[in-house]
Scaffold this motif. Structure first.
Motif, PDB file in Angstrom:
ATOM      1  N   PHE A  33      -6.197   2.678  -1.943  1.00  0.00           N
ATOM      2  CA  PHE A  33      -5.464   2.626  -3.315  1.00  0.00           C
ATOM      3  C   PHE A  33      -6.002   3.674  -4.080  1.00  0.00           C
ATOM      4  N   ARG A  57       7.344   1.831  -4.487  1.00  0.00           N
ATOM      5  CA  ARG A  57       6.896   2.699  -5.507  1.00  0.00           C
ATOM      6  C   ARG A  57       7.656   2.460  -6.807  1.00  0.00           C
ATOM      7  N   ALA A  62       1.643   3.746  -2.927  1.00  0.00           N
ATOM      8  CA  ALA A  62       0.700   4.408  -3.345  1.00  0.00           C
ATOM      9  C   ALA A  62       0.300   5.604  -2.347  1.00  0.00           C
ATOM     10  N   ARG A  68       0.812  -1.322   0.071  1.00  0.00           N
ATOM     11  CA  ARG A  68      -0.075  -0.099  -0.133  1.00  0.00           C
ATOM     12  C   ARG A  68       0.859   1.251  -0.054  1.00  0.00           C
ATOM     13  N   ARG A 102      -4.560   7.114  -5.357  1.00  0.00           N
ATOM     14  CA  ARG A 102      -4.267   7.443  -6.698  1.00  0.00           C
ATOM     15  C   ARG A 102      -4.845   8.881  -7.122  1.00  0.00           C
ATOM     16  N   HIS A 103      -6.199   9.002  -6.754  1.00  0.00           N
ATOM     17  CA  HIS A 103      -7.021  10.077  -7.352  1.00  0.00           C
ATOM     18  C   HIS A 103      -7.186  11.249  -6.361  1.00  0.00           C
ATOM     19  N   TYR A 125      -1.004  -5.267  -3.738  1.00  0.00           N
ATOM     20  CA  TYR A 125      -0.706  -4.043  -2.610  1.00  0.00           C
ATOM     21  C   TYR A 125      -1.091  -4.672  -1.331  1.00  0.00           C
ATOM     22  N   ASP A 179       5.948  -1.732 -14.295  1.00  0.00           N
ATOM     23  CA  ASP A 179       5.134  -0.999 -15.372  1.00  0.00           C
ATOM     24  C   ASP A 179       6.193  -0.997 -16.763  1.00  0.00           C
ATOM     25  N   PRO A 209      -4.750  12.231  -3.798  1.00  0.00           N
ATOM     26  CA  PRO A 209      -3.561  12.487  -3.012  1.00  0.00           C
ATOM     27  C   PRO A 209      -3.597  13.380  -1.965  1.00  0.00           C
ATOM     28  N   ASP A 257      -3.377  -4.495 -11.311  1.00  0.00           N
ATOM     29  CA  ASP A 257      -3.194  -4.158  -9.735  1.00  0.00           C
ATOM     30  C   ASP A 257      -4.263  -4.771  -9.072  1.00  0.00           C
TER      31      ASP A 257
END
Length: 283
Positions: free
Chosen positions: A239, A158, A144, A141, A243-244, A181, A165, A246, A228
């Protein structure tokens, strides 16, 4: 003829799957190896310190050693007769405040958590491409949503995701790559942080080990390769927010840290002295 599971789009069979697991003698690794073996997979592990009671054959390997890692992976693949699944599970944690210069502890975590996975993967690529196999990265976790006083662990995880990726872009025509995660599971990985007086007990909710193992199996055996996978519903929410949204997660973590610092949770912890001073308003 397709099985009922296949017709329903259920998981692939693990029977006969050739699997390599790193960190195989640790808390996560032993459980992952045991479950895959129960399902009929052929599993070989790598670990710095294999244990006599490991559930599978574990080869001694220091994944910070370039030559030794390549040799150990080659030996494991030879024993298995090929490779269908690599689980990059090996990892360590430890205290590493971001405000302090990086020392041996930081370098050790980066070398094991990131570069160790890189070494093992690079040595496995040819076999995985040949089998159209899969790679599962056990991340965190904290890849992120960073927690304070553990900058090296979060940075290494990270970076591990960034490496995954790149692998996905390069190998995606032949090899599936999934990041898993976990949030927090009670294991010896937290011991050194607690011994330094930096326990984050109040900042994490512990989850069962079984959920982590189940998620690794979903990544390994699912009909569709997932990019993921969080290991709990709460983890999936964290998560998503990290991500969206922060800034929101930063505020939540910062408030929790402030409360712990003011309550005396880090009393006597030299590595947290700066955090404590700032939150108590002292010079």
């Amino acid at each position: 003829m397709k099985t009922a599971s296949a017709r329903r789009g259920g998981p692939r069979a693990a029977d006969g799957l050739r699997v390599l697991v790193t960190g195989a003698s640790g808390t996560f690794g032993r459980a992952i190896c045991a479950r895959l073996t129960e399902l009929g997979a052929h599993v070989v592990g790598l670990d710095l310190a294999p244990r006599p009671d490991d559930p599978v054959e574990v080869l001694a390997c220091d994944i910070t050693d370039d030559t030794g890692t390549a040799s150990a992976v080659a030996a494991a693949i030879d024993r298995l007769g090929g490779l269908d699944l690599l689980v990059n599970n090996a990892g360590i944690g430890g205290p590493a405040p971001a405000e302090l210069p990086p020392g041996d502890e930081v370098r050790r975590q980066l070398d094991i958590n990131l570069l160790g996975a890189w070494r093992v993967t690079a040595a496995s690529v040819a076999a995985l491409v040949a089998s159209r196999g899969r790679i599962v990265m056990v991340s965190s976790r904290m890849a992120a949503m960073q927690l304070p006083l553990a900058a090296a662990y979060g940075a290494s995880k990270r970076a591990l995701v960034a490496y995954a990726d790149a692998l996905r872009l390069e190998l995606g025509t032949h090899v599936g790559v999934t990041c898993v995660y976990p949030s927090a599971v009670r294991s010896p990985i937290h011991d050194s942080t607690a011994e330094a007086g930096l326990s984050l007990e109040g900042m994490s909710s512990y989850e069962p080990l079984a959920g982590v193992v189940d998620t690794v199996l979903r990544a390994a055996l699912g009909r569709r390769v997932r990019r993921d996978l969080a290991t709990t519903r709460r983890g999936a929410v964290e998560f998503f927010l990290a991500r969206h949204l922060p800034a929101l997660t930063d505020r939540i973590v910062a408030r929790t840290l402030a409360a712990r610092a003011r309550s005396g949770a880090f009393e006597g912890a030299e590595l947290a002295a700066g955090v404590v001073r700032r939150h108590r308003g002292t010079p």
